[in-house]
Design a protein around this motif. Structure first.
Motif, PDB file in Angstrom:
ATOM      1  N   MET A  27       0.536  -1.251  -0.239  1.00 35.22           N
ATOM      2  CA  MET A  27      -0.492  -0.372  -0.092  1.00 35.22           C
ATOM      3  C   MET A  27       0.558   0.927  -0.190  1.00 35.22           C
ATOM      4  O   MET A  27       1.696   1.039   0.494  1.00 35.22           O
ATOM      5  CB  MET A  27      -0.885  -0.294   1.478  1.00 35.22           C
ATOM      6  CG  MET A  27      -0.012   0.229   2.499  1.00 35.22           C
ATOM      7  SD  MET A  27      -1.367   0.097   3.843  1.00 35.22           S
ATOM      8  CE  MET A  27      -0.102   0.582   5.631  1.00 35.22           C
ATOM      9  N   TRP A  29       0.476   5.468   1.114  1.00 32.54           N
ATOM     10  CA  TRP A  29       0.184   6.166   2.469  1.00 32.54           C
ATOM     11  C   TRP A  29       0.608   7.255   3.131  1.00 32.54           C
ATOM     12  O   TRP A  29       1.721   8.044   2.634  1.00 32.54           O
ATOM     13  CB  TRP A  29      -0.988   5.015   4.050  1.00 32.54           C
ATOM     14  CG  TRP A  29       0.292   4.922   5.002  1.00 32.54           C
ATOM     15  CD1 TRP A  29       0.619   5.949   6.265  1.00 32.54           C
ATOM     16  CD2 TRP A  29       1.764   3.993   4.567  1.00 32.54           C
ATOM     17  NE1 TRP A  29       2.174   5.660   7.024  1.00 32.54           N
ATOM     18  CE2 TRP A  29       2.376   4.197   5.573  1.00 32.54           C
ATOM     19  CE3 TRP A  29       2.535   3.608   3.612  1.00 32.54           C
ATOM     20  CZ2 TRP A  29       3.614   3.965   6.040  1.00 32.54           C
ATOM     21  CZ3 TRP A  29       3.447   2.577   3.832  1.00 32.54           C
ATOM     22  CH2 TRP A  29       4.386   2.946   5.719  1.00 32.54           C
ATOM     23  N   GLU A  31       0.297  10.040   6.915  1.00 34.20           N
ATOM     24  CA  GLU A  31      -0.162  10.026   8.073  1.00 34.20           C
ATOM     25  C   GLU A  31       0.350  10.989   8.818  1.00 34.20           C
ATOM     26  O   GLU A  31       1.705  11.398   8.293  1.00 34.20           O
ATOM     27  CB  GLU A  31       0.587   8.455   8.330  1.00 34.20           C
ATOM     28  CG  GLU A  31       1.867   8.314   8.886  1.00 34.20           C
ATOM     29  CD  GLU A  31       1.735   7.197   9.721  1.00 34.20           C
ATOM     30  OE1 GLU A  31       2.976   6.853  10.670  1.00 34.20           O
ATOM     31  OE2 GLU A  31       1.987   5.791   9.546  1.00 34.20           O
ATOM     32  N   SER A  94      -4.413   8.233  10.536  1.00 35.98           N
ATOM     33  CA  SER A  94      -4.863   7.639   8.808  1.00 35.98           C
ATOM     34  C   SER A  94      -5.087   9.180   7.988  1.00 35.98           C
ATOM     35  O   SER A  94      -6.348   9.737   8.481  1.00 35.98           O
ATOM     36  CB  SER A  94      -5.199   7.060   8.694  1.00 35.98           C
ATOM     37  OG  SER A  94      -4.219   5.564   9.066  1.00 35.98           O
ATOM     38  N   CYS A  96      -4.482   9.538   4.535  1.00 35.96           N
ATOM     39  CA  CYS A  96      -5.280   9.025   2.578  1.00 35.96           C
ATOM     40  C   CYS A  96      -4.007   7.309   3.190  1.00 35.96           C
ATOM     41  O   CYS A  96      -2.931   6.765   3.040  1.00 35.96           O
ATOM     42  CB  CYS A  96      -5.027   9.944   1.782  1.00 35.96           C
ATOM     43  SG  CYS A  96      -4.228  10.564   1.630  1.00 35.96           S
ATOM     44  N   TYR A  97      -5.262   6.753   1.891  1.00 38.91           N
ATOM     45  CA  TYR A  97      -4.718   5.177   2.001  1.00 38.91           C
ATOM     46  C   TYR A  97      -5.014   5.075   0.244  1.00 38.91           C
ATOM     47  O   TYR A  97      -5.649   4.984  -0.760  1.00 38.91           O
ATOM     48  CB  TYR A  97      -5.149   3.707   2.221  1.00 38.91           C
ATOM     49  CG  TYR A  97      -5.088   3.749   3.809  1.00 38.91           C
ATOM     50  CD1 TYR A  97      -3.486   2.729   3.931  1.00 38.91           C
ATOM     51  CD2 TYR A  97      -5.830   4.286   4.827  1.00 38.91           C
ATOM     52  CE1 TYR A  97      -3.702   3.016   5.344  1.00 38.91           C
ATOM     53  CE2 TYR A  97      -6.024   3.703   5.677  1.00 38.91           C
ATOM     54  CZ  TYR A  97      -4.263   2.869   6.351  1.00 38.91           C
ATOM     55  OH  TYR A  97      -4.438   3.077   7.688  1.00 38.91           O
ATOM     56  N   ASP A  98      -3.727   4.246  -0.540  1.00 37.90           N
ATOM     57  CA  ASP A  98      -4.001   4.089  -1.751  1.00 37.90           C
ATOM     58  C   ASP A  98      -3.039   2.907  -2.710  1.00 37.90           C
ATOM     59  O   ASP A  98      -2.347   2.798  -1.579  1.00 37.90           O
ATOM     60  CB  ASP A  98      -2.999   5.391  -2.959  1.00 37.90           C
ATOM     61  CG  ASP A  98      -3.983   5.549  -4.296  1.00 37.90           C
ATOM     62  OD1 ASP A  98      -4.600   4.410  -4.868  1.00 37.90           O
ATOM     63  OD2 ASP A  98      -3.363   6.266  -4.843  1.00 37.90           O
ATOM     64  N   THR A 154      -6.659  -6.290   8.744  1.00 36.22           N
ATOM     65  CA  THR A 154      -5.783  -5.472   7.485  1.00 36.22           C
ATOM     66  C   THR A 154      -5.902  -6.450   6.475  1.00 36.22           C
ATOM     67  O   THR A 154      -4.572  -6.006   5.777  1.00 36.22           O
ATOM     68  CB  THR A 154      -5.301  -4.951   7.633  1.00 36.22           C
ATOM     69  OG1 THR A 154      -3.773  -5.774   8.541  1.00 36.22           O
ATOM     70  CG2 THR A 154      -5.505  -3.509   8.350  1.00 36.22           C
ATOM     71  N   MET A 158      -7.143  -3.275   0.194  1.00 44.05           N
ATOM     72  CA  MET A 158      -7.467  -2.616   0.849  1.00 44.05           C
ATOM     73  C   MET A 158      -8.944  -2.517   1.638  1.00 44.05           C
ATOM     74  O   MET A 158     -10.076  -2.588   1.849  1.00 44.05           O
ATOM     75  CB  MET A 158      -7.231  -1.578   0.449  1.00 44.05           C
ATOM     76  CG  MET A 158      -6.039  -0.539   1.203  1.00 44.05           C
ATOM     77  SD  MET A 158      -5.025   0.719   0.705  1.00 44.05           S
ATOM     78  CE  MET A 158      -4.986   0.666  -0.816  1.00 44.05           C
TER      79      MET A 158
END
Length: 171
Positions: A27, A29, A31, A94, A96-98, A154, A158
């Motif tokens: 991933m 991310w 933070e 957090s 964002c995630y991608d 997890t 995602m």
């Protein structure tokens, strides 16, 4: 307070790949990274024991205390407690995630977010004032007061992650 305040220590944007340098998932991310303390580590040990529902050898043996003797070296950068909990705890907020391939996430954009919303670094009143004054910024070291804890599975991608349990702290 049910949980001690957390102190911001910086902003991070990174990519992790499963199986590379100890990575457990793939991933990208961004933070706000937070400090941990000895008290918080002890609290996380207790939360781990509860969330593991008795799968911890210390619980089965009736010894639920935690001490420095419970820490076991796994490799040069990661340690675990004798119950198998990764340590130290790495608290974060957090942003964002991608997926890591062709991700638009970067440190500049993450810093722009906390400049626009400095309360993300702590001290809600100061954050409101700075946002109102539009002078941006925010300084590391402000305190964040958690309002609860959540346990997430997890495993998988995602979009397959799921919240297993959530506990709200009394106000």
């Amino acid at each position: 307070a049910p949980w001690p305040p957390l102190t911001s220590k910086g902003v991070l944007s990174d990519i992790e790949r499963e199986g590379v340098d100890g990575g457990t998932m793939t991933m990208a991310w961004s933070e706000v990274s937070l400090q941990t303390s000895e008290l918080q580590e002890r609290l996380v040990d207790h939360v781990w024991d509860v969330m593991m529902c008795g799968n911890d050898a210390r619980i089965r043996s009736g010894n639920s205390s935690s001490s420095e003797d419970d820490v076991v070296e796994r490799d040069s950068t990661t340690i675990t407690t004798s119950s198998g909990r990764p340590a130290p705890w790495m608290p974060h907020l957090s942003l964002c995630y991608d997926n890591p391939e062709d991700t638009p996430l970067n440190i500049i954009d993450a810093l722009d977010v906390v400049a626009k919303y400095p309360f993300l670094l702590g001290d809600e009143e100061e954050g409101r004032q700075r946002h109102h004054d539009q002078d941006g910024g925010g300084s590391p070291g402000k305190q964040l007061r958690p309002t609860g804890l959540s346990l997430w599975n997890t495993e998988g991608t995602m979009d397959e992650w799921s919240c297993l349990d959530r506990i709200a702290f009394p106000r």
